[in-house]
Scaffold this motif. Sequence first.
Motif, PDB file in Angstrom:
ATOM      1  N   UNK A 122       6.290   2.868   5.583  1.00  6.58           N
ATOM      2  CA  UNK A 122       6.763   1.810   6.469  1.00  6.58           C
ATOM      3  C   UNK A 122       5.691   1.409   7.476  1.00  6.58           C
ATOM      4  N   UNK A 123       4.528   2.002   7.346  1.00  7.71           N
ATOM      5  CA  UNK A 123       3.441   1.683   8.282  1.00  7.71           C
ATOM      6  C   UNK A 123       2.104   1.916   7.608  1.00  7.71           C
ATOM      7  N   UNK A 124       1.195   0.955   7.750  1.00  8.05           N
ATOM      8  CA  UNK A 124      -0.168   1.117   7.257  1.00  8.05           C
ATOM      9  C   UNK A 124      -1.061   1.518   8.426  1.00  8.05           C
ATOM     10  N   UNK A 125      -1.737   2.661   8.316  1.00  4.87           N
ATOM     11  CA  UNK A 125      -2.507   3.140   9.470  1.00  4.87           C
ATOM     12  C   UNK A 125      -3.788   2.341   9.687  1.00  4.87           C
ATOM     13  N   UNK A 133       0.846  -1.190   0.000  1.00  2.40           N
ATOM     14  CA  UNK A 133       0.000   0.000   0.000  1.00  2.40           C
ATOM     15  C   UNK A 133       0.886   1.246   0.000  1.00  2.40           C
ATOM     16  N   UNK A 192      -0.043  -7.504  -4.441  1.00  3.64           N
ATOM     17  CA  UNK A 192       1.374  -7.903  -4.455  1.00  3.64           C
ATOM     18  C   UNK A 192       1.604  -9.323  -4.965  1.00  3.64           C
TER      19      UNK A 192
END
Lengths: 145, 66
Positions: B37-40, B1, B65
């Motif tokens: 580096x982070x999906x909320x 994402x 993916x």
Amino acid sequence: MLNISNIVLEIFNILMKRIVLMGVIILMVVATVYLWLSNSGFSEGEGPYLGIIALILVFAVFLLIRRIKSWKVGEPQEDELSKKVMVRTAALSYYVSLYLWVFLLYMQDRVTFDKDRLIGIGILGMAIIFALSWVFHHFRGVPND
Amino acid sequence: MTNRIKEFRVKLGLTQEELAKKVNVRRETIVFLEKNKYNPSLRLAFDLAQILNVSVEDLFSFEDEK
């Protein structure tokens, strides 16, 4: 007016509680080490243990300073990312710690280990694994899940 | 994402710290979001979209993916 000041005080208490709690834990560790050294004296064999304890204390002080900075800036001390990092840290360090204890028990049969020393090494090892695991997850982030 | 948080944040003239305060997270969370580096969480995604005046679909894009 009195109600508003009470609410402000309540919020201040909640924010400060975590910082004070962490400070108390650090002071307790320092006091324990001081008592340990003043009772039994310092021998050269204990140097590595003290070094490891010092490293853990540095890590704890780093976390404390981080919290104080967040509190001063007015940002939350914990948010969803830091909570996820902590959960993953706990999970990984628990998993790795199991292997540490298996290794220590394996070594116990082969090297003459004092029981107290074995437990001490195990606990310090767990603390180091936790700190390393936190550093790993903190810098890696929590990507795609 | 992937996301376009940085692009929309800069357009509005907000700093990372200001955006973090508006959505009640730490500044480093915004840094990790912008670096993908982070999906909320859904809550944070909607809060970000609201503050940045865009839709969630515009802010985040998902590529399979496989």
